[in-house]
Design a protein around this motif. Structure first.
Motif, mmCIF file in Angstrom:
data_model
loop_
_atom_site.group_PDB
_atom_site.id
_atom_site.type_symbol
_atom_site.label_atom_id
_atom_site.label_comp_id
_atom_site.label_asym_id
_atom_site.label_seq_id
_atom_site.Cartn_x
_atom_site.Cartn_y
_atom_site.Cartn_z
ATOM 1 N N LEU A 270 0.327 8.226 -5.413
ATOM 2 C CA LEU A 270 -0.709 9.250 -5.288
ATOM 3 C C LEU A 270 -0.091 10.604 -4.967
ATOM 4 O O LEU A 270 -0.450 11.619 -5.573
ATOM 5 C CB LEU A 270 -1.713 8.844 -4.206
ATOM 6 C CG LEU A 270 -2.883 9.788 -4.000
ATOM 7 C CD1 LEU A 270 -3.745 9.835 -5.254
ATOM 8 C CD2 LEU A 270 -3.713 9.338 -2.810
ATOM 9 N N LEU A 271 0.851 10.640 -4.023
ATOM 10 C CA LEU A 271 1.533 11.903 -3.689
ATOM 11 C C LEU A 271 2.333 12.429 -4.879
ATOM 12 O O LEU A 271 2.355 13.629 -5.155
ATOM 13 C CB LEU A 271 2.443 11.702 -2.475
ATOM 14 C CG LEU A 271 1.742 11.568 -1.129
ATOM 15 C CD1 LEU A 271 2.736 11.226 -0.047
ATOM 16 C CD2 LEU A 271 1.015 12.855 -0.792
ATOM 17 N N ARG A 272 3.020 11.538 -5.593
ATOM 18 C CA ARG A 272 3.806 11.957 -6.765
ATOM 19 C C ARG A 272 2.892 12.569 -7.832
ATOM 20 O O ARG A 272 3.191 13.621 -8.385
ATOM 21 C CB ARG A 272 4.556 10.753 -7.351
ATOM 22 C CG ARG A 272 5.438 11.102 -8.544
ATOM 23 C CD ARG A 272 6.182 9.884 -9.082
ATOM 24 N NE ARG A 272 5.329 8.747 -9.364
ATOM 25 C CZ ARG A 272 4.611 8.584 -10.509
ATOM 26 N NH1 ARG A 272 4.654 9.501 -11.442
ATOM 27 N NH2 ARG A 272 3.876 7.518 -10.692
ATOM 28 N N ARG A 273 1.765 11.916 -8.078
ATOM 29 C CA ARG A 273 0.815 12.441 -9.075
ATOM 30 C C ARG A 273 0.246 13.791 -8.638
ATOM 31 O O ARG A 273 0.065 14.687 -9.468
ATOM 32 C CB ARG A 273 -0.323 11.446 -9.295
ATOM 33 C CG ARG A 273 0.106 10.228 -10.049
ATOM 34 C CD ARG A 273 -1.021 9.258 -10.223
ATOM 35 N NE ARG A 273 -0.575 8.025 -10.836
ATOM 36 C CZ ARG A 273 -1.254 6.910 -10.837
ATOM 37 N NH1 ARG A 273 -2.438 6.850 -10.260
ATOM 38 N NH2 ARG A 273 -0.761 5.835 -11.422
ATOM 39 N N GLN A 274 -0.033 13.953 -7.361
ATOM 40 C CA GLN A 274 -0.554 15.225 -6.865
ATOM 41 C C GLN A 274 0.464 16.339 -7.035
ATOM 42 O O GLN A 274 0.126 17.450 -7.447
ATOM 43 C CB GLN A 274 -0.970 15.097 -5.395
ATOM 44 C CG GLN A 274 -2.265 14.372 -5.184
ATOM 45 C CD GLN A 274 -2.598 14.237 -3.698
ATOM 46 O OE1 GLN A 274 -1.775 14.480 -2.822
ATOM 47 N NE2 GLN A 274 -3.835 13.821 -3.437
ATOM 48 N N MET B 123 0.787 -1.198 0.000
ATOM 49 C CA MET B 123 0.000 0.000 0.000
ATOM 50 C C MET B 123 0.834 1.270 0.000
ATOM 51 O O MET B 123 0.375 2.295 -0.430
ATOM 52 C CB MET B 123 -0.895 -0.009 1.215
ATOM 53 C CG MET B 123 -2.267 -0.393 0.869
ATOM 54 S SD MET B 123 -3.302 0.635 1.775
ATOM 55 C CE MET B 123 -4.615 -0.356 2.061
ATOM 56 N N SER B 124 2.029 1.142 0.503
ATOM 57 C CA SER B 124 2.869 2.321 0.563
ATOM 58 C C SER B 124 3.230 2.804 -0.847
ATOM 59 O O SER B 124 3.385 3.995 -1.071
ATOM 60 C CB SER B 124 4.121 2.043 1.380
ATOM 61 O OG SER B 124 4.883 1.048 0.746
ATOM 62 N N LEU B 125 3.332 1.877 -1.751
ATOM 63 C CA LEU B 125 3.611 2.288 -3.127
ATOM 64 C C LEU B 125 2.439 3.081 -3.711
ATOM 65 O O LEU B 125 2.649 4.048 -4.422
ATOM 66 C CB LEU B 125 3.905 1.063 -3.990
ATOM 67 C CG LEU B 125 5.259 0.407 -3.786
ATOM 68 C CD1 LEU B 125 5.366 -0.822 -4.653
ATOM 69 C CD2 LEU B 125 6.369 1.358 -4.098
ATOM 70 N N LEU B 126 1.280 2.668 -3.406
ATOM 71 C CA LEU B 126 0.122 3.405 -3.905
ATOM 72 C C LEU B 126 0.052 4.800 -3.305
ATOM 73 O O LEU B 126 -0.281 5.753 -3.991
ATOM 74 C CB LEU B 126 -1.166 2.632 -3.607
ATOM 75 C CG LEU B 126 -1.328 1.325 -4.366
ATOM 76 C CD1 LEU B 126 -2.602 0.623 -3.918
ATOM 77 C CD2 LEU B 126 -1.377 1.583 -5.847
ATOM 78 N N GLN B 127 0.370 4.929 -2.048
ATOM 79 C CA GLN B 127 0.364 6.247 -1.421
ATOM 80 C C GLN B 127 1.440 7.137 -2.039
ATOM 81 O O GLN B 127 1.208 8.315 -2.288
ATOM 82 C CB GLN B 127 0.611 6.113 0.105
ATOM 83 C CG GLN B 127 -0.548 5.591 0.877
ATOM 84 C CD GLN B 127 -1.685 6.607 0.925
ATOM 85 O OE1 GLN B 127 -1.529 7.748 0.540
ATOM 86 N NE2 GLN B 127 -2.830 6.148 1.391
#
Length: 136
Positions: A8-12, A1-5
């Protein structure tokens, strides 16, 4: 899940950077827009055409009497409607027939040139016929 977070932060952050770049470059993009340039050019074309139309009207109204053999006034309109013998009331003026200066002379020159061409071709055909090149 940490990869998804992290994704998500990188995309933001990437989106925030893109948004800031769009804000900073908006005036430049607006100035360099092809549709804006086309619209501006169309406006300039309309101004040029309107200016040319005004010049043409000024030129035409100043020289029109020279160009017509019939001597009719170009903007002469009857003040009152014309009542014809059959009772019809004509409220609009009759369009005058205008003949440009030199029109008849130009037509006569054209007719003479065609006649000279026909005579020349007939003489050429007769010469070829008499020389014996064409025997049927």
């Amino acid at each position: 899940m940490s990869l998804l977070q992290l994704d998500l932060l990188r995309r933001q952050t990437e989106q925030a950077v893109r948004q800031e770049i769009r804000k900073k470059t908006a005036p430049l993009r607006r100035e360099l827009s092809l549709t804006r340039q086309a619209s501006r050019m169309a406006g300039m074309g309309e101004e040029i055409l309107d200016g040319g139309l005004r010049q043409a009207r000024r030129w035409w109204s100043g020289r029109e009497n020279v160009f017509w053999e019939d001597g009719l006034e170009p903007l002469e309109m009857p003040e009152q409607p014309v009542i014809l013998p059959d009772g019809y009331v004509r409220r609009t003026p009759v369009q005058p027939y205008r003949t440009p200066v030199g029109y008849r002379r130009q037509r006569m020159h054209r007719r003479m040139a065609v006649l000279a061409l026909v005579i020349f071709l007939a003489a050429l055909a007769a010469a070829i016929w008499r020389s014996g090149l064409l025997r049927f």
